[in-house]
Motif scaffolding. Structure first.
Motif, PDB file in Angstrom:
ATOM      1  N   ILE A  20      10.103   0.814 -23.120  1.00  0.00           N
ATOM      2  CA  ILE A  20      10.579   1.596 -21.884  1.00  0.00           C
ATOM      3  C   ILE A  20       9.705   0.961 -21.016  1.00  0.00           C
ATOM      4  O   ILE A  20       8.326   0.974 -20.873  1.00  0.00           O
ATOM      5  CB  ILE A  20       9.980   3.159 -22.136  1.00  0.00           C
ATOM      6  N   HIS A  21      10.332   0.383 -19.954  1.00  0.00           N
ATOM      7  CA  HIS A  21       9.374  -0.128 -18.732  1.00  0.00           C
ATOM      8  C   HIS A  21       9.607   0.781 -17.459  1.00  0.00           C
ATOM      9  O   HIS A  21      10.498   1.547 -17.286  1.00  0.00           O
ATOM     10  CB  HIS A  21      10.161  -1.576 -18.397  1.00  0.00           C
ATOM     11  N   PRO A  25       3.357   6.117 -10.248  1.00  0.00           N
ATOM     12  CA  PRO A  25       3.228   6.226  -8.493  1.00  0.00           C
ATOM     13  C   PRO A  25       1.899   5.653  -8.061  1.00  0.00           C
ATOM     14  O   PRO A  25       2.039   5.475  -6.764  1.00  0.00           O
ATOM     15  CB  PRO A  25       3.210   7.772  -8.423  1.00  0.00           C
ATOM     16  N   ASP A  26       0.869   5.614  -8.929  1.00  0.00           N
ATOM     17  CA  ASP A  26      -0.405   5.208  -8.260  1.00  0.00           C
ATOM     18  C   ASP A  26      -0.551   3.650  -8.292  1.00  0.00           C
ATOM     19  O   ASP A  26      -1.345   2.908  -7.540  1.00  0.00           O
ATOM     20  CB  ASP A  26      -1.699   5.644  -8.957  1.00  0.00           C
ATOM     21  N   PRO A  28       2.925   1.251  -7.786  1.00  0.00           N
ATOM     22  CA  PRO A  28       4.340   0.984  -8.022  1.00  0.00           C
ATOM     23  C   PRO A  28       4.570  -0.493  -7.969  1.00  0.00           C
ATOM     24  O   PRO A  28       5.836  -0.740  -8.502  1.00  0.00           O
ATOM     25  CB  PRO A  28       4.819   1.808  -6.509  1.00  0.00           C
ATOM     26  N   SER A  29       3.810  -1.340  -7.702  1.00  0.00           N
ATOM     27  CA  SER A  29       4.124  -2.595  -7.830  1.00  0.00           C
ATOM     28  C   SER A  29       3.914  -3.527  -9.164  1.00  0.00           C
ATOM     29  O   SER A  29       4.028  -4.357  -9.689  1.00  0.00           O
ATOM     30  CB  SER A  29       3.332  -3.444  -6.827  1.00  0.00           C
ATOM     31  N   LEU A  30       3.216  -2.437 -10.423  1.00  0.00           N
ATOM     32  CA  LEU A  30       3.292  -3.108 -11.678  1.00  0.00           C
ATOM     33  C   LEU A  30       3.945  -2.109 -12.290  1.00  0.00           C
ATOM     34  O   LEU A  30       4.120  -1.054 -12.748  1.00  0.00           O
ATOM     35  CB  LEU A  30       1.622  -2.285 -11.850  1.00  0.00           C
ATOM     36  N   LEU A  31       4.849  -3.111 -13.013  1.00  0.00           N
ATOM     37  CA  LEU A  31       5.560  -2.696 -14.230  1.00  0.00           C
ATOM     38  C   LEU A  31       5.029  -2.681 -15.524  1.00  0.00           C
ATOM     39  O   LEU A  31       4.178  -3.639 -16.082  1.00  0.00           O
ATOM     40  CB  LEU A  31       6.915  -3.876 -14.253  1.00  0.00           C
ATOM     41  N   GLN A  32       5.198  -1.251 -16.245  1.00  0.00           N
ATOM     42  CA  GLN A  32       4.432  -1.351 -17.422  1.00  0.00           C
ATOM     43  C   GLN A  32       5.305  -1.021 -18.448  1.00  0.00           C
ATOM     44  O   GLN A  32       6.500  -0.889 -18.253  1.00  0.00           O
ATOM     45  CB  GLN A  32       3.407  -0.050 -17.513  1.00  0.00           C
ATOM     46  N   ALA A  61       6.411   8.968 -13.700  1.00  0.00           N
ATOM     47  CA  ALA A  61       6.599   7.663 -13.884  1.00  0.00           C
ATOM     48  C   ALA A  61       7.965   7.393 -13.715  1.00  0.00           C
ATOM     49  O   ALA A  61       8.726   8.066 -14.637  1.00  0.00           O
ATOM     50  CB  ALA A  61       5.767   6.837 -15.265  1.00  0.00           C
ATOM     51  N   ALA A  62       8.406   6.525 -12.744  1.00  0.00           N
ATOM     52  CA  ALA A  62       9.935   6.454 -12.732  1.00  0.00           C
ATOM     53  C   ALA A  62      10.226   5.303 -13.858  1.00  0.00           C
ATOM     54  O   ALA A  62       9.586   4.153 -13.734  1.00  0.00           O
ATOM     55  CB  ALA A  62       9.980   5.735 -11.534  1.00  0.00           C
TER      56      ALA A  62
END
Length: 89
Positions: A20-21, A25-26, A28-32, A61-62
């Protein structure tokens, strides 16, 4: 393998892994990445979709994407010959 694992496999469930990628919100430019595993029924994956619905409702988390891997059937463990000798003294 625990007894529960064996029983759910006899019921037709197979080990399912989901990558799950997501974005927080804190940051947003980091894909986890979050890796989830459970026994589930293909092709509908009711346990996975219940977890994803919980994620959408409760976790801030989106979701970006979900990759699913599924083991198809119960089978004996694979053995392979090892060329060599292990000396235990």
């Amino acid at each position: 393998m625990s007894r529960r694992d064996f029983i759910v496999q006899l019921e037709g469930r197979r080990l399912t892994t989901a990558q799950i990628h997501y974005y927080r919100p804190d940051a947003p430019s980091l894909l986890q990445l979050f890796v989830w595993q459970e026994y589930d029924l293909a092709p509908d994956f009711p346990v996975l979709f219940e977890f994803l619905e919980h994620w959408r409702r409760e976790i801030e988390a989106a979701l970006h994407s979900v990759c699913i891997s599924h083991e198809g059937m119960i089978r004996p463990t694979k053995w392979r010959a090892v060329d060599g000798v292990i000396d235990i003294r």
